[in-house]
Design a protein around this motif. Sequence first.
Motif, PDB file in Angstrom:
ATOM      1  N   PHE A  36       0.851  -1.193   0.000  1.00  0.00           N
ATOM      2  CA  PHE A  36       0.000   0.000   0.000  1.00  0.00           C
ATOM      3  C   PHE A  36       0.888   1.244   0.000  1.00  0.00           C
ATOM      4  O   PHE A  36       1.929   1.273   0.632  1.00  0.00           O
ATOM      5  CB  PHE A  36      -0.884  -0.036   1.249  1.00  0.00           C
ATOM      6  CG  PHE A  36      -1.935   1.030   1.303  1.00  0.00           C
ATOM      7  CD1 PHE A  36      -2.995   1.021   0.429  1.00  0.00           C
ATOM      8  CD2 PHE A  36      -1.865   2.036   2.254  1.00  0.00           C
ATOM      9  CE1 PHE A  36      -3.979   1.992   0.487  1.00  0.00           C
ATOM     10  CE2 PHE A  36      -2.836   3.006   2.331  1.00  0.00           C
ATOM     11  CZ  PHE A  36      -3.901   2.990   1.443  1.00  0.00           C
ATOM     12  N   THR A  37       0.486   2.284  -0.736  1.00  0.00           N
ATOM     13  CA  THR A  37       1.261   3.513  -0.809  1.00  0.00           C
ATOM     14  C   THR A  37       0.542   4.614  -0.056  1.00  0.00           C
ATOM     15  O   THR A  37      -0.662   4.785  -0.203  1.00  0.00           O
ATOM     16  CB  THR A  37       1.459   3.942  -2.283  1.00  0.00           C
ATOM     17  OG1 THR A  37       2.094   2.876  -2.979  1.00  0.00           O
ATOM     18  CG2 THR A  37       2.308   5.179  -2.390  1.00  0.00           C
ATOM     19  N   GLU A  38       1.290   5.348   0.766  1.00  0.00           N
ATOM     20  CA  GLU A  38       0.739   6.461   1.538  1.00  0.00           C
ATOM     21  C   GLU A  38       1.584   7.700   1.309  1.00  0.00           C
ATOM     22  O   GLU A  38       2.762   7.614   0.972  1.00  0.00           O
ATOM     23  CB  GLU A  38       0.763   6.151   3.046  1.00  0.00           C
ATOM     24  CG  GLU A  38      -0.294   5.221   3.508  1.00  0.00           C
ATOM     25  CD  GLU A  38      -0.305   5.062   5.026  1.00  0.00           C
ATOM     26  OE1 GLU A  38      -1.390   4.793   5.547  1.00  0.00           O
ATOM     27  OE2 GLU A  38       0.746   5.201   5.673  1.00  0.00           O
ATOM     28  N   GLU A  39       0.963   8.856   1.525  1.00  0.00           N
ATOM     29  CA  GLU A  39       1.686  10.124   1.499  1.00  0.00           C
ATOM     30  C   GLU A  39       1.957  10.514   2.938  1.00  0.00           C
ATOM     31  O   GLU A  39       1.032  10.604   3.749  1.00  0.00           O
ATOM     32  CB  GLU A  39       0.861  11.196   0.804  1.00  0.00           C
ATOM     33  CG  GLU A  39       0.663  10.944  -0.671  1.00  0.00           C
ATOM     34  CD  GLU A  39      -0.145  12.040  -1.345  1.00  0.00           C
ATOM     35  OE1 GLU A  39      -0.776  12.853  -0.641  1.00  0.00           O
ATOM     36  OE2 GLU A  39      -0.139  12.066  -2.574  1.00  0.00           O
ATOM     37  N   CYS A  40       3.234  10.738   3.273  1.00  0.00           N
ATOM     38  CA  CYS A  40       3.619  11.030   4.656  1.00  0.00           C
ATOM     39  C   CYS A  40       4.723  12.084   4.671  1.00  0.00           C
ATOM     40  O   CYS A  40       5.429  12.274   3.687  1.00  0.00           O
ATOM     41  CB  CYS A  40       4.155   9.774   5.334  1.00  0.00           C
ATOM     42  SG  CYS A  40       3.053   8.371   5.263  1.00  0.00           S
ATOM     43  N   THR A  41       4.880  12.702   5.840  1.00  0.00           N
ATOM     44  CA  THR A  41       5.997  13.623   6.006  1.00  0.00           C
ATOM     45  C   THR A  41       7.265  12.806   6.218  1.00  0.00           C
ATOM     46  O   THR A  41       7.218  11.657   6.666  1.00  0.00           O
ATOM     47  CB  THR A  41       5.790  14.557   7.212  1.00  0.00           C
ATOM     48  OG1 THR A  41       5.720  13.760   8.394  1.00  0.00           O
ATOM     49  CG2 THR A  41       4.536  15.403   7.047  1.00  0.00           C
ATOM     50  N   PHE A  42       8.394  13.422   5.932  1.00  0.00           N
ATOM     51  CA  PHE A  42       9.673  12.746   6.062  1.00  0.00           C
ATOM     52  C   PHE A  42       9.931  12.356   7.516  1.00  0.00           C
ATOM     53  O   PHE A  42      10.418  11.270   7.800  1.00  0.00           O
ATOM     54  CB  PHE A  42      10.794  13.631   5.519  1.00  0.00           C
ATOM     55  CG  PHE A  42      12.121  12.946   5.462  1.00  0.00           C
ATOM     56  CD1 PHE A  42      12.338  11.889   4.592  1.00  0.00           C
ATOM     57  CD2 PHE A  42      13.156  13.344   6.299  1.00  0.00           C
ATOM     58  CE1 PHE A  42      13.560  11.248   4.545  1.00  0.00           C
ATOM     59  CE2 PHE A  42      14.378  12.701   6.254  1.00  0.00           C
ATOM     60  CZ  PHE A  42      14.588  11.651   5.377  1.00  0.00           C
TER      61      PHE A  42
END
Length: 136
Positions: free
Chosen positions: A31-37
Amino acid sequence: MAISSFDTKNPQSKATAPIEIHCVKCESCGFTEECTFSYILRVRERYQGRWICGLCIEAVKDEARRSDTIISTEEALDRHIRFCNEFRASSPLDETVHPISAIGRILRRSLDSPRPLRSDSGSVLPGFQDSISSSV
Protein backbone atom coordinates in the motif's frame (compact mmCIF):
# COMPACT_ATOMS: atom_id res chain seq x y z
CA MET A 1 4.30 18.20 -3.20
CA ALA A 2 4.49 20.86 -0.50
CA ILE A 3 1.73 21.97 1.83
CA SER A 4 1.82 25.30 3.66
CA SER A 5 0.17 25.86 6.98
CA PHE A 6 -1.19 29.18 8.18
CA ASP A 7 -1.65 30.55 11.68
CA THR A 8 -5.44 30.54 12.16
CA LYS A 9 -5.26 32.72 15.29
CA ASN A 10 -3.32 35.46 13.53
CA PRO A 11 -4.51 35.63 9.89
CA GLN A 12 -2.00 38.38 9.09
CA SER A 13 1.01 36.20 9.88
CA LYS A 14 2.98 34.78 6.97
CA ALA A 15 2.80 31.14 5.96
CA THR A 16 5.18 28.81 7.73
CA ALA A 17 7.70 26.77 5.82
CA PRO A 18 6.09 24.25 3.47
CA ILE A 19 5.85 20.66 4.69
CA GLU A 20 7.26 18.16 2.25
CA ILE A 21 5.08 15.15 1.58
CA HIS A 22 6.60 11.94 0.23
CA CYS A 23 4.92 8.87 -1.24
CA VAL A 24 6.18 5.71 0.40
CA LYS A 25 5.25 2.08 -0.25
CA CYS A 26 4.60 -0.36 2.58
CA GLU A 27 7.20 -3.13 2.61
CA SER A 28 4.58 -5.54 3.90
CA CYS A 29 1.37 -5.11 1.88
CA GLY A 30 2.49 -2.76 -0.89
CA PHE A 31 0.00 0.00 0.00
CA THR A 32 1.26 3.51 -0.81
CA GLU A 33 0.74 6.46 1.54
CA GLU A 34 1.69 10.12 1.50
CA CYS A 35 3.62 11.03 4.66
CA THR A 36 6.00 13.62 6.01
CA PHE A 37 9.67 12.75 6.06
CA SER A 38 9.80 12.91 9.87
CA TYR A 39 6.92 10.40 10.15
CA ILE A 40 8.66 8.05 7.71
CA LEU A 41 11.83 8.22 9.81
CA ARG A 42 9.92 7.50 13.06
CA VAL A 43 8.25 4.43 11.54
CA ARG A 44 11.56 3.17 10.17
CA GLU A 45 13.19 3.60 13.59
CA ARG A 46 10.48 1.47 15.22
CA TYR A 47 10.42 -1.24 12.55
CA GLN A 48 14.09 -2.07 11.90
CA GLY A 49 14.54 0.33 8.99
CA ARG A 50 11.41 -0.88 7.20
CA TRP A 51 8.52 1.39 6.36
CA ILE A 52 5.08 -0.09 6.89
CA CYS A 53 1.67 1.54 6.55
CA GLY A 54 -0.65 2.32 9.46
CA LEU A 55 -2.82 -0.75 8.84
CA CYS A 56 0.18 -3.05 8.93
CA ILE A 57 1.46 -1.32 12.09
CA GLU A 58 -1.82 -2.28 13.76
CA ALA A 59 -1.55 -5.82 12.36
CA VAL A 60 2.00 -6.15 13.75
CA LYS A 61 0.82 -4.96 17.19
CA ASP A 62 -2.02 -7.49 17.04
CA GLU A 63 0.40 -10.24 15.99
CA ALA A 64 2.55 -9.54 19.05
CA ARG A 65 -0.51 -9.55 21.36
CA ARG A 66 -1.93 -12.79 19.91
CA SER A 67 1.31 -14.73 20.22
CA ASP A 68 1.35 -17.51 22.83
CA THR A 69 4.87 -16.47 23.83
CA ILE A 70 6.38 -13.02 24.18
CA ILE A 71 7.84 -12.01 20.81
CA SER A 72 9.73 -8.93 19.71
CA THR A 73 8.32 -6.31 17.37
CA GLU A 74 10.80 -7.57 14.76
CA GLU A 75 9.43 -11.13 15.01
CA ALA A 76 5.83 -9.87 14.81
CA LEU A 77 6.77 -7.80 11.75
CA ASP A 78 8.46 -10.79 10.11
CA ARG A 79 5.36 -12.92 10.73
CA HIS A 80 3.09 -10.25 9.25
CA ILE A 81 5.29 -9.79 6.17
CA ARG A 82 5.36 -13.58 5.72
CA PHE A 83 1.55 -13.64 5.92
CA CYS A 84 1.24 -10.87 3.30
CA ASN A 85 3.68 -12.65 0.97
CA GLU A 86 1.79 -15.95 1.35
CA PHE A 87 -1.49 -14.15 0.71
CA ARG A 88 -0.20 -12.66 -2.54
CA ALA A 89 1.32 -16.02 -3.57
CA SER A 90 -2.01 -17.76 -3.03
CA SER A 91 -3.59 -15.82 -5.92
CA PRO A 92 -1.05 -16.13 -8.78
CA LEU A 93 -3.59 -15.16 -11.45
CA ASP A 94 -3.73 -11.57 -10.27
CA GLU A 95 -0.39 -10.28 -8.99
CA THR A 96 -1.90 -6.89 -8.09
CA VAL A 97 -3.99 -8.35 -5.26
CA HIS A 98 -2.93 -7.01 -1.88
CA PRO A 99 -4.43 -7.83 1.52
CA ILE A 100 -5.73 -4.27 1.83
CA SER A 101 -7.44 -4.47 -1.57
CA ALA A 102 -9.05 -7.75 -0.58
CA ILE A 103 -10.32 -6.27 2.68
CA GLY A 104 -11.73 -3.31 0.74
CA ARG A 105 -13.59 -5.64 -1.65
CA ILE A 106 -15.02 -7.61 1.28
CA LEU A 107 -16.18 -4.39 2.93
CA ARG A 108 -17.79 -3.08 -0.29
CA ARG A 109 -19.58 -6.42 -0.81
CA SER A 110 -20.93 -6.38 2.72
CA LEU A 111 -22.15 -2.79 2.30
CA ASP A 112 -23.76 -3.56 -1.08
CA SER A 113 -25.47 -6.78 0.00
CA PRO A 114 -29.15 -6.55 0.97
CA ARG A 115 -29.84 -6.45 4.68
CA PRO A 116 -32.19 -9.05 6.17
CA LEU A 117 -35.55 -7.56 7.04
CA ARG A 118 -36.35 -7.41 10.73
CA SER A 119 -39.71 -8.51 11.99
CA ASP A 120 -41.68 -5.81 13.78
CA SER A 121 -42.38 -8.10 16.73
CA GLY A 122 -38.76 -8.26 17.86
CA SER A 123 -37.79 -4.66 17.21
CA VAL A 124 -39.67 -3.03 20.11
CA LEU A 125 -39.00 -3.64 23.78
CA PRO A 126 -41.76 -5.55 25.59
CA GLY A 127 -44.30 -3.17 27.09
CA PHE A 128 -42.97 -0.29 25.02
CA GLN A 129 -45.32 -1.04 22.09
CA ASP A 130 -48.34 -0.32 24.29
CA SER A 131 -47.03 3.14 25.18
CA ILE A 132 -46.37 3.94 21.50
CA SER A 133 -49.88 2.83 20.47
CA SER A 134 -51.60 4.84 23.19
CA SER A 135 -49.70 8.03 22.39
CA VAL A 136 -50.59 7.96 18.66
